[in-house]
Design a protein around this motif. Structure first.
Motif, short mmCIF file in Angstrom:
data_model
loop_
_atom_site.label_atom_id
_atom_site.label_comp_id
_atom_site.label_asym_id
_atom_site.label_seq_id
_atom_site.Cartn_x
_atom_site.Cartn_y
_atom_site.Cartn_z
N ALA A 114 4.94 36.25 4.03
CA ALA A 114 3.85 34.48 4.46
C ALA A 114 2.65 34.60 4.01
O ALA A 114 1.84 36.11 4.17
N GLY A 115 1.45 33.84 3.26
CA GLY A 115 0.51 33.75 3.55
C GLY A 115 0.14 35.15 2.61
O GLY A 115 -1.65 35.75 3.36
N THR A 116 0.63 35.24 1.67
CA THR A 116 0.26 37.14 1.21
C THR A 116 -0.22 36.89 -0.54
O THR A 116 0.18 35.35 -0.70
N GLY A 175 1.28 40.98 4.87
CA GLY A 175 1.59 41.29 3.40
C GLY A 175 2.26 42.29 2.24
O GLY A 175 3.10 42.34 0.96
N LEU A 193 2.86 29.08 8.96
CA LEU A 193 4.25 29.82 9.48
C LEU A 193 3.81 29.26 11.21
O LEU A 193 5.17 29.11 11.79
N GLN A 222 4.95 30.12 2.70
CA GLN A 222 2.76 29.51 2.20
C GLN A 222 2.73 28.54 2.05
O GLN A 222 3.69 27.10 2.12
N TRP A 249 0.33 36.85 17.65
CA TRP A 249 1.64 35.76 16.70
C TRP A 249 1.94 34.17 17.29
O TRP A 249 1.29 34.70 18.67
N PHE A 296 2.85 38.53 7.12
CA PHE A 296 1.40 37.72 7.12
C PHE A 296 0.54 38.26 6.90
O PHE A 296 0.08 39.31 7.49
N SER A 297 0.02 38.36 5.81
CA SER A 297 -1.36 38.19 5.24
C SER A 297 -1.45 39.22 4.59
O SER A 297 -1.02 40.19 4.03
N GLN A 332 1.29 41.96 10.91
CA GLN A 332 0.39 41.15 11.56
C GLN A 332 -0.83 41.20 10.47
O GLN A 332 -1.21 42.31 9.35
N HIS A 333 -1.61 39.85 10.21
CA HIS A 333 -2.64 39.54 9.35
C HIS A 333 -4.04 40.61 9.91
O HIS A 333 -4.14 41.75 11.32
N ALA A 351 -2.25 29.55 7.67
CA ALA A 351 -1.14 30.36 8.66
C ALA A 351 0.15 28.95 8.81
O ALA A 351 0.30 28.38 9.92
#
Length: 280
Positions: free
Chosen positions: A128-130, A108, A264, A229, A47, A104-105, A38-39, A262
């Motif tokens: 993702a997003g990282t 990641g 995703l 991304q 999520w 994610f973030s 998780q972020h 975010a």
């Protein structure tokens, strides 16, 4: 009997090295489990249910709280390397010999370290997003983003500001996301503490210290990798996703339009389809 979903999956616990990890595990059995990290300050319920359920339709998913975060015991790590070792211990406690991994973030960041220090564990990797350790523009967030991300009592407005593009269309998708992620009312995970927030921000800062040499670490990631991304991430610059794609030997990249950190969660159906096809 109704199938288990993100909204109905029971919170379970497993112990490793004195830490009691909170996790949820459900989805298509008999597949390589997809562990999802998780972020910043996020927990099991941060999520997007639409994303997770679409992933779980084709594979088993495992959601987990980091040590010291929300329902997991222990102390939150102040650096990514320690968190990666903790997550490896978690997978060992569950008896997982091989996993697919989605981070994610800050998740990641952790996923990259796990792929480097335990390559035999990771079959396929989704980032993702990282961004990578030491990349330009990674050392802290700009002031407005930091203010919203580190709010003592985060609100929906904070999430909309940092997660979604500042356009009417993206913000509208963000409002839809808020409705989905708040829908679960029973057995809901507890909020993260301020102590865990501060520890995780220390980890973010340490990871982002400019270090051109650290970028070469990415060449050591040997598993197939999918990078996801938004086209204008306000939290972690989108350009560093392209940098990762160029340095990880077997990487592909998917950029979603009119999206920010975010992506995703803004495009849960499309993201799940892309991830499932990649993992399959």
């Amino acid at each position: 009997m109704a199938s288990v979903t993100h909204q109905t999956a029971l919170t379970q616990f497993v112990e490793a090295d004195g830490v009691r990890y909170a996790y949820r595990r459900f989805g298509a059995e008999g597949t390589v489990p997809l562990v999802m990290l998780q972020h910043f300050t996020g927990n099991l319920d941060n999520w997007d249910p639409a994303l997770v359920d679409a992933l779980a339709a084709e594979r088993e998913v495992v959601l987990v709280d980091y040590p010291g975060v929300s329902s997991s015991t222990g102390t939150a790590a102040t650096n990514v390397a320690q968190t990666a070792q903790q997550m490896i211990a978690f997978t060992t406690a569950l008896g997982l010999e091989q996993i697919d991994l989605l981070g994610f973030s800050i998740g990641g960041f952790v996923a990259q370290d796990m792929a480097l220090v335990r390559p035999r564990l990771i079959r396929r990797l989704v980032l993702a997003g990282t961004g990578p350790k030491g990349a330009p523009g990674m050392h802290s967030w700009r002031k407005d983003i930091e203010t919203h991300a580190r709010a003592e009592v985060p609100t929906g407005e904070d999430l909309l500001y940092i997660f979604f593009a500042h356009t009417e269309t993206s913000q509208a998708k963000g409002v839809e996301f808020l409705g989905r992620f708040l829908a679960r009312t029973e057995d809901r995970d507890v909020p993260s503490s301020l102590a865990s927030r501060n520890a995780q921000y220390d980890a973010v800062l340490e990871w982002g210290i400019p270090n051109h040499g650290a970028l070469q670490r990415l060449t050591g990631i040997r598993c197939p990798t999918l990078i996801v991304q938004g086209e204008d991430d306000l939290m972690i610059p989108t350009r560093v996703s392209h940098l990762m794609a160029g340095l990880i030997p077997d990487a592909q990249i998917r950029i979603y339009p009119d999206a920010a950190h975010a992506s995703l969660f803004q495009y849960p159906t499309e993201a799940a389809k892309d991830v499932n096809e990649f993992l399959g």
